[in-house]
Design a protein around this motif. Structure first.
Motif, PDB file in Angstrom:
ATOM      1  N   ALA A  37      -7.977  -4.398 -35.466  1.00  0.00           N
ATOM      2  CA  ALA A  37      -8.486  -5.197 -36.582  1.00  0.00           C
ATOM      3  C   ALA A  37      -7.634  -6.451 -36.754  1.00  0.00           C
ATOM      4  CB  ALA A  37      -8.498  -4.370 -37.862  1.00  0.00           C
ATOM      5  N   MET A  38      -6.312  -6.308 -36.617  1.00  0.00           N
ATOM      6  CA  MET A  38      -5.424  -7.473 -36.709  1.00  0.00           C
ATOM      7  C   MET A  38      -5.691  -8.442 -35.566  1.00  0.00           C
ATOM      8  SD  MET A  38      -1.711  -6.083 -38.135  1.00  0.00           S
ATOM      9  CE  MET A  38      -1.146  -5.829 -36.494  1.00  0.00           C
ATOM     10  N   GLU A  39      -5.912  -7.911 -34.354  1.00  0.00           N
ATOM     11  CA  GLU A  39      -6.211  -8.777 -33.206  1.00  0.00           C
ATOM     12  C   GLU A  39      -7.506  -9.548 -33.422  1.00  0.00           C
ATOM     13  OE1 GLU A  39      -6.376  -6.657 -29.503  1.00  0.00           O
ATOM     14  OE2 GLU A  39      -4.340  -7.254 -28.998  1.00  0.00           O
ATOM     15  N   ARG A  40      -8.535  -8.868 -33.913  1.00  0.00           N
ATOM     16  CA  ARG A  40      -9.811  -9.546 -34.183  1.00  0.00           C
ATOM     17  C   ARG A  40      -9.621 -10.648 -35.215  1.00  0.00           C
ATOM     18  NH1 ARG A  40     -11.838  -4.310 -33.640  1.00  0.00           N
ATOM     19  NH2 ARG A  40     -11.731  -3.934 -35.880  1.00  0.00           N
ATOM     20  N   GLU A  41      -8.869 -10.356 -36.277  1.00  0.00           N
ATOM     21  CA  GLU A  41      -8.617 -11.347 -37.318  1.00  0.00           C
ATOM     22  C   GLU A  41      -7.845 -12.535 -36.758  1.00  0.00           C
ATOM     23  OE1 GLU A  41      -6.088 -11.615 -41.435  1.00  0.00           O
ATOM     24  OE2 GLU A  41      -7.086  -9.721 -40.979  1.00  0.00           O
ATOM     25  N   PHE A  42      -6.856 -12.257 -35.938  1.00  0.00           N
ATOM     26  CA  PHE A  42      -6.049 -13.306 -35.331  1.00  0.00           C
ATOM     27  C   PHE A  42      -6.904 -14.171 -34.397  1.00  0.00           C
ATOM     28  CE2 PHE A  42      -3.358 -14.881 -31.860  1.00  0.00           C
ATOM     29  CZ  PHE A  42      -2.451 -15.630 -32.588  1.00  0.00           C
ATOM     30  N   ASN A  43      -7.795 -13.551 -33.625  1.00  0.00           N
ATOM     31  CA  ASN A  43      -8.625 -14.280 -32.680  1.00  0.00           C
ATOM     32  C   ASN A  43      -9.682 -15.145 -33.365  1.00  0.00           C
ATOM     33  OD1 ASN A  43      -7.270 -13.343 -30.453  1.00  0.00           O
ATOM     34  ND2 ASN A  43      -8.577 -11.563 -30.218  1.00  0.00           N
TER      35      ASN A  43
END
Length: 122
Positions: free
Chosen positions: A114-120
């Motif tokens: 979820a953090m990776e998706r938000e960061f991307n």
């Protein structure tokens, strides 16, 4: 952390646990040059209650030997060491505390993704 005998590779408890699963699952003919597909790694993880193939293997580009193919030299090294490390009950309990349950691991992976998706999205 556990250091294997043959080199300076240091495995964390969960990494060592995955290597032990590989040792139980794959035949003794597997060596340091044997490649494993992402699907094989994910199937092994799933059969042990973990959602994903281990990131420490599939995200490490130095392990890639083609599209979706990875080497895991730690398995051959693990098999080359003495049978099982001798530990005291206290050491075993301390290591067991470091190992996440499959539910905890999956929750941590979901949070990370979820953090990776938000960061991307930035």
């Amino acid at each position: 952390m556990t250091t294997t005998n043959n080199t300076n590779i240091t495995l964390k408890p969960r990494q060592l646990q995955f290597i032990q699963w590989m040792d139980e699952h794959y035949p003794s003919t597997v060596d340091a040059d044997t490649t494993f597909s992402r699907g094989e790694l994910r199937t092994l993880a799933a059969s042990n209650g973990v959602k994903w193939a281990p990131a420490w293997i599939v995200k490490d580009t130095s392990r890639q030997r083609g599209r979706g193919e990875y080497v895991v030299p730690e398995l051959a090294e693990y098999r080359g060491t003495a049978t099982a490390p001798v530990t005291t009950d206290e050491e075993a309990e301390a290591r067991a505390e470091d190992i996440l349950s499959p539910e905890e691991f999956n929750k941590a992976m979901d949070e990370h993704e979820a953090m990776e998706r938000e960061f991307n999205m930035i």
